[in-house]
Design an enzyme around this catalytic site. Structure first.
Site, PDB file in Angstrom:
ATOM      1  N   GLN B 485       0.413  -9.332   2.659  1.00 19.88           N
ATOM      2  CA  GLN B 485       0.107  -7.896   2.609  1.00 19.88           C
ATOM      3  C   GLN B 485       0.885  -7.104   3.636  1.00 19.88           C
ATOM      4  OE1 GLN B 485      -1.271  -9.984   4.641  1.00 19.88           O
ATOM      5  NE2 GLN B 485      -3.258  -9.385   5.398  1.00 19.88           N
ATOM      6  N   GLY B 486       1.429  -7.802   4.667  1.00 20.93           N
ATOM      7  CA  GLY B 486       2.202  -7.101   5.687  1.00 20.93           C
ATOM      8  C   GLY B 486       1.435  -6.904   6.975  1.00 20.93           C
ATOM      9  N   SER B 525     -10.193  -5.852   3.044  1.00 24.70           N
ATOM     10  CA  SER B 525      -9.266  -4.739   3.297  1.00 24.70           C
ATOM     11  C   SER B 525      -9.621  -4.042   4.605  1.00 24.70           C
ATOM     12  CB  SER B 525      -9.302  -3.705   2.156  1.00 24.70           C
ATOM     13  OG  SER B 525      -9.084  -4.331   0.923  1.00 24.70           O
ATOM     14  N   THR B 528      -6.289  -4.116   8.795  1.00 21.87           N
ATOM     15  CA  THR B 528      -5.406  -3.104   9.390  1.00 21.87           C
ATOM     16  C   THR B 528      -6.247  -2.155  10.242  1.00 21.87           C
ATOM     17  OG1 THR B 528      -4.085  -3.259   7.400  1.00 21.87           O
ATOM     18  CG2 THR B 528      -3.581  -1.446   8.870  1.00 21.87           C
ATOM     19  N   GLY B 733      -8.219   0.771   4.762  1.00 26.28           N
ATOM     20  CA  GLY B 733      -7.601  -0.260   3.923  1.00 26.28           C
ATOM     21  C   GLY B 733      -7.460   0.133   2.468  1.00 26.28           C
ATOM     22  N   GLY B 735      -5.879  -2.631   0.261  1.00 24.39           N
ATOM     23  CA  GLY B 735      -5.344  -3.837  -0.382  1.00 24.39           C
ATOM     24  C   GLY B 735      -6.074  -4.263  -1.632  1.00 24.39           C
ATOM     25  N   GLU B 736      -7.390  -4.249  -1.588  1.00 21.14           N
ATOM     26  CA  GLU B 736      -8.157  -4.716  -2.755  1.00 21.14           C
ATOM     27  C   GLU B 736      -8.313  -3.630  -3.802  1.00 21.14           C
ATOM     28  OE1 GLU B 736     -11.772  -7.226  -1.329  1.00 21.14           O
ATOM     29  OE2 GLU B 736     -11.354  -5.695   0.154  1.00 21.14           O
TER      30      GLU B 736
END
Lengths: 155, 777, 293
Positions: B485-486, B525, B528, B733, B735-736
């Site tokens: 994901q980074g 998520s 970050t 977040g 991501g999801e």
């Protein structure tokens, strides 16, 4: 049954003793320490274990090592002997990977494909890479990187 | 808005070179020397059977076999939230593929051959393959001892039933609201089991040395959580359990918590001094790593004629498989949030974790939200149409705003939901008709909203260390996982911004629980945001020490000093600049030859101190179970072949309110990757079981994940930035979330194209043709 | 996996000798995309694996006396990359493109595909339509097996235990023709055919129609061909033709598709394939390789 085989591996003649049922993937990873071909589906379906056999991309998880006696194998490691290739640079710039597990297989496939078809359309790139599964990227960054690479090369 | 130098700017990933050059080492790529032993696992052929006896002597005799282990050696149970999962079962097997015993041998081949010589005597029991059967009054109990299992205080197993947990929400007056509604729609939706299918299968290597310490190298999202579970389950002090997490070849939730790693751990304890490796084959990955829960959802929604949603009854029946150790929290989290991103005054939610004789289910990108959004967002479109309202307007009218109360009574935080809806609708040109040249084909569009909160224990936390090196570069020690994901790049950017150091001079270290500070897990998520907060605090602390050192040594006032381009500068003395590399290790030399300073370090911790899981179990009210919600929307333009039923997505757009985008390219990658994974679940993916619980498609021959040829020609990732007040630089977040709108958006597009409503995914050509035929009759 | 001996004979003579010796306990290896997997997954056993792909001359792909000779070692990639195949045997070319992925096509052979004899063999319908013959050799000599007689059931062929396939022989068509292969998979990416249909239409309106994945073996439906012959196909099958097709095919329900869906697709795909073949015969459109679904 044990067999001694000799083949060319990344530009060097090598010999190794293998069982006749030993897979090329296992021999490359465990006996030559070449870790770029990855274990994943075990059935030739995902492309993570791809290597070049006589210049063609093949699935090392369904090839017996004995089959490559007298042949030439190039792995991902062998592609970059002189440092990062322009194709790899393009992958880097386009973030054409996330977890990175499929990257070596994708690069192998793309390398063969671009030799055959240096100026492909996006559709042709997609068709060529359809057998390399990637669960992370959704593929578009991979296709973009290859297309962009060919454009830059053509300039 | 403040102009940042690194945050929000395009950059090359800091793990990029390692990945494009193949330098990134995954667990299976590590060398462990000639003493490495291999494990093969005997798995259950039955979905539900009593174990009458296990005979291992023949297996033990095979040359090269070091040991055979089973529940006799390791009777413990493990679990993240509910300890219901046996390392090896002693009483009975509960799913096909469950580990019954394992062989440790010199080679994998020997281990596999020896496993076949283990004899297990079973008494087959009736098995349950459907969650709705499992809650019937006389159903066989899958966990007769459910009442005796250890469980966190905020989950409620129901002993004497097959229910591992139930989360209830009661808000407002639901019955009265339905009476007052002008229109009510009630229906059921079904989402089957799917698998994560990361390209790298689960793999674990364990070493139990003569010092009695356990070291593991695992492909995992959860090194510290694994350490905690292993330490408590195996009774080893935490300081003597070390989990090292190399690069991970994809997780998607499947490598959250712990699963097969416990087998490797106990195997290592049986052969001290020798590292042991357990690598799942793809088939084992399907059968014995977690799957996504199957969901049967009942949705009843009441609206007024003006388009106001006034009541929602949402019942979620989740098939969590044979263990609810992790899946129970999916059930919990969705129970709290199953109103979707809408302001609904009267709510009734029941979310049940139901045991079946299927593989244990757990975290999966989206954590249950994709599944319940399918029903909810299908329902929203259907109701809007009944009311003759534009579904986009209907959504906007009811979309939750900052300050509205969510289902458990807490105020909604800042959200750019409306802007996301508008931007997606505009990009996909909702409402504009597109006609195919081919008379057999119809083009249509579909839309859905999404929201999701990180699902975490209230006391989840993150920590970070930053240490400077002689050349002014830094190493950041954290324990979040780079899953693709980074994460590493995001953490580097946060530190770069605070410390004015370019990304090329920052290395972010992979987790090693001995060396790196704590991180709960890389899930939800939230990393970050949470780990990013810890890194930012660590960077601020390091910056403070830099300023303090310079101020003390050179007599500048602290508040006049600042960092720029790897130097300390001064607002009142433009001639002054001191490069970080000149003093961050060796200090600043004074006129008398002595030095001031010393190695610059920074530490940072973060815990959301406002959350609480203490709610009334009957109403879900009274606590603060979630930290915040990320909101957004997605839409597709599809083409359907009326005669074959095949669907092709031509175009997609998704917008999410990321608070602040740290890495534009990587964030786009999350949208595109998440969209494609969502498309897999919408159109093709489904784990198929026979009536005895055997998986019929445990391979990519018959479990079809998307390929390049399924990628839409046009994709539009969009970001909205309404800052998250407690996020680093405003981040939250995404991501999801990118996966969540896909199933309902495609379903709504199919409905718009053909006038058929599919309440079950995947939308296979067969189902579409069948629905068309039914409609024709 | 049980271990086996591996031999790589240099000549066909050596192969047939080994086959006489080992009979069913020998397995002939070409690309291995099917065989190696079955050996690795313990689905089949062998005492000896005879690798024949490197035998000189087996990679021949050329026209000889009005017949195309496809040597047993010819891979799908060789076919896909061959201008000769695209020009003169375009449906074999088109169907070869649908087989798996490039990485597998680089290894998999068309001979292996027909010898595996799975009902979904992509290459079979095109070969059936071209009246191909399989050239087999054993210690008793060479014989030609018409492709229609070659498939006898799922994973069963009429090859004898001591025979190996040397080549596939495909007669040239003189005069204008058009053809097509349509494969229905679960998606566009790599998949096995749920239904595959190949058709061929010549200038004098003679039709050939063959299916895969709709019965225990790939099959040709000559009854339908006969009824269509001499007429311009109008784009829709009439009820009589539909009935014949549904009587002829015998698809099963499995996890890839139901019997009912396969039956429906037998009709839809045939209509589309016939349309494409006719159009290609006349004006070359849609070009070969273009998606017809």
């Amino acid at each position: 049954m044990k067999k001694e085989i000799i083949f060319k591996l990344n530009d060097e003649m090598v010999s190794v003793t293998v069982d006749s049922d030993e897979l090329l993937l296992d021999v490359l990873r465990d006996k030559f320490g070449l870790k770029s071909p990855k274990r994943s589906c075990g059935r030739g379906e995902c492309g993570a274990c791809s290597v070049l056999l006589n210049g063609k991309s093949v699935r090392s998880c369904i090839i017996f090592a004995v089959e490559v006696a007298g042949q030439e194998i190039i792995t991902f490691e062998g592609l970059q002997k002189e440092g990062m290739t322009d194709l790899q640079k393009s992958f880097l710039e386009h973030n054409s990977f996330q977890c990175g597990f499929c990257t070596s297989g994708v690069t192998i496939t793309a390398t063969e494909f671009l030799q055959k078809n240096p100026k492909p359309t996006v559709k042709e790139i997609k068709e060529a890479l359809a057998g390399n599964l990637c669960r992370c990227t959704g593929y578009s960054s991979i296709v973009d990187a290859i297309y962009d690479y060919t454009k830059k090369k053509g300039e | 808005m403040k102009d940042y130098k690194y945050v929000g700017k395009k950059s090359i990933r800091i793990d990029g070179k390692a990945k494009v050059m193949g330098a990134a080492k995954y667990t299976d790529d590590l060398e462990f020397g000639p003493n490495l032993l291999h494990i093969a696992v005997l798995s259950s052929p039955h979905a539900h059977a009593k174990i009458l006896g296990i005979e291992t002597s023949e297996a033990e005799k095979v040359p090269g076999v070091k040991a055979v282990i089973s529940g006799k050696d390791f009777p413990q149970k493990f679990g993240l939230y509910l300890r219901d999962h046996a390392i090896f079962p002693n009483d009975k097997v509960r799913y096909v593929g469950e580990q019954v015993a394992a062989v440790i041998a010199k080679t994998k081949k020997i281990a596999q051959a020896a496993v076949k010589k283990i004899q297990v005597e079973y008494e087959v029991l009736p098995n349950i393959q459907n969650a709705l059967d499992s809650i019937k009054p006389n159903a066989t109990l899958i966990h007769p001892n459910l009442g005796n299992y250890e469980v966190v205080p905020w989950l409620y197993p129901q002993p004497g039933t097959n229910i591992g947990h139930v989360r209830k929400i009661r808000k407002g007056e639901i019955d009265k609201a339905f009476e007052e509604a002008d229109f009510i729609l009630e229906d059921q939706y079904h989402v089957p089991h799917v698998v994560h299918a990361p390209m790298e299968n689960h793999i674990a290597v364990a070493l139990f040395d003569y010092e009695d310490r356990l070291t593991m190298w695992n492909s995992t999202q959860s090194p510290h959580t694994q350490r905690n579970i292993l330490a408590s389950c195996l009774n080893i002090p935490h300081k003597d359990v070390r989990v090292i997490a190399p690069y991970v070849g994809g997780g998607f939730g499947g490598k959250a918590g712990i699963s097969m790693e416990v087998i490797a751990a106990v195997a290592a304890m049986k052969v001290p001094g020798c590292p042991v490796k357990l690598a799942w084959s793809r088939k084992e990955e399907f059968e014995n790593s977690s799957q996504r829960q199957e969901l049967f959802a009942k949705v009843k929604m009441g609206v007024k004629n003006d388009g106001t949603i006034i009541a929602l009854k949402h019942e979620l029946f989740w098939d969590v498989g044979a263990s609810a150790e992790y899946g129970s929290n999916v059930v919990n989290a969705t129970g709290f949030s199953a109103i979707g991103p809408y302001n609904i005054p009267n709510v009734y939610i029941d979310s049940f974790a139901i045991y079946t004789n299927r593989p244990p289910c757990g975290a999966y990108r989206g954590f249950g939200y994709s599944e319940f959004h399918f029903g909810l967002e299908s329902h929203i479109d259907r109701i809007a149409k009944k009311l003759n309202m534009d579904p986009i307007e209907f959504r906007k009218k009811n979309a939750i705003k900052e300050g509205d109360k969510v289902a458990y009574g807490v105020e909604m935080g800042p959200t750019g939901l409306r802007e996301c809806i508008e931007k997606v609708a505009e990009k996909i040109e909702m409402g504009k008709e597109v006609i195919s040249d081919d008379p057999d084909k119809i083009i249509a569009k579909g839309f859905a909203c999404a929201w999701k909160a990180p699902a975490m224990p209230p006391n989840e936390s993150s920590a970070a260390f930053i240490k400077f090196n002689e050349d002014g570069s830094i190493n950041i020690l954290v324990s979040g996982m780079e899953l693709g994901q980074g994460y590493l790049t995001s953490m580097a950017k946060i530190a770069a911004e605070v410390l004015s150091i370019p990304l090329e001079k920052i290395r972010v270290e992979h987790p090693d629980t001995d060396r790196n500070p704590y991180e709960w897990q890389t899930v939800a998520s939230h990393t970050t945001w949470s780990s990013g907060n810890a890194v930012k605090k660590a960077a601020i602390e390091a910056k403070g020490r830099i300023i303090e050192t310079v101020s003390r040594a050179l007599n500048y006032k602290k508040d006049t000093l600042y960092l720029e381009d790897e130097m300390v500068k001064c607002t009142v003395d433009s001639n002054f600049s001191l490069a970080l590399k000149d003093f961050v290790i060796n200090g600043i030399q004074m006129k008398d030859g002595t030095f001031r300073g010393g190695p610059i370090l920074g530490t940072g911790i973060f815990m959301p101190e406002f959350t609480s899981a203490m709610v009334d179990p009957e109403t879900g009210q009274g606590g603060h179970p979630n930290v915040h919600y990320t909101t957004g929307a997605g839409a597709v333009e599809i083409e359907i072949d009326k005669r074959t039923g095949r669907v092709r997505v031509l175009k997609m757009a998704e917008a999410f309110d990321a608070g602040k985008v740290l890495n534009p390219d990587l964030a786009k990658g999350q949208i595109i990757g998440g969209f494609m994974q969502g498309l897999g679940t919408a159109l093709w993916e489904e784990v198929k079981f026979d009536e005895n619980g055997k998986i019929l498609n445990p391979n990519f021959t018959d479990y079809k994940i998307p390929t390049t040829l399924e990628v839409p020609d046009e994709m539009y990732p969009i970001f909205v930035e309404v800052a998250q007040p407690d996020g680093p630089f405003g981040v939250r977040g995404i991501g999801e979330h990118t996966m969540i709108p896909v199933m309902p958006a495609v379903g709504n597009a199919i409905a718009n194209a053909l006038g058929i409503r599919l309440t079950e995914v995947p939308f296979t050509p067969e189902r579409i043709l069948a629905a068309l035929e039914k409609k024709g009759k | 996996m049980s271990t086996f001996d591996y031999k790589r004979p240099a000549t066909i003579g050596e192969v047939v000798k080994l086959l006489d010796e080992y009979k069913t306990s020998a397995k002939l290896l070409l690309g291995g995309t099917d065989l190696n997997l079955m050996l690795t997954e313990d689905i089949i056993k062998a005492d000896i694996v005879i690798d024949i792909k490197n035998i000189e001359g087996l990679d021949v792909l050329q026209i000889k006396d009005s017949n195309l000779i496809i040597g047993a070692g010819v891979t799908f990639s060789q076919i896909v990359d061959s201008p000769l195949m695209k020009e003169k045997f375009p449906v074999i070319w088109e169907s070869s493109r649908t087989v798996a992925s490039m990485g597998l096509r680089n290894r998999a052979t068309i001979t292996g595909n027909i010898c595996s004899a799975v009902p979904s063999a992509d290459s079979a319908p095109a070969l059936l339509n071209r009246d191909a013959a399989v050239v087999a050799i054993s210690s008793q000599g060479k014989r030609e097996i018409p492709i229609e007689d070659f498939f006898t059931g799922p994973r069963k062929t009429s090859l004898l235990d001591n025979e190996m396939v040397m080549s596939i022989k495909v007669p040239e068509i003189h005069g204008k023709f058009g053809g097509s292969y349509i494969k229905m998979g679960r998606y566009r990416g790599e998949d096995l055919a749920q239904v595959g249909v190949a058709t061929l239409a010549t200038e004098d309106l003679n039709y050939k129609i063959s299916y895969c994945a709709v019965g225990p073996r790939p099959l040709r439906v000559k009854e339908v061909e006969a009824l269509l012959n001499g007429k311009e196909f109008q784009g829709e099958l009439n009820q009589e033709l539909k009935d014949i097709i549904l009587r002829t095919v015998s698809p099963i329900s499995d996890i890839r598709a139901s019997k009912e869906y396969r039956e429906k697709m037998c009709l839809v795909l045939l209509e589309r394939s016939l349309k494409a073949s006719l159009s290609r015969m006349k004006n070359g459109e849609p070009q070969y390789g273009k998606e017809l679904l």
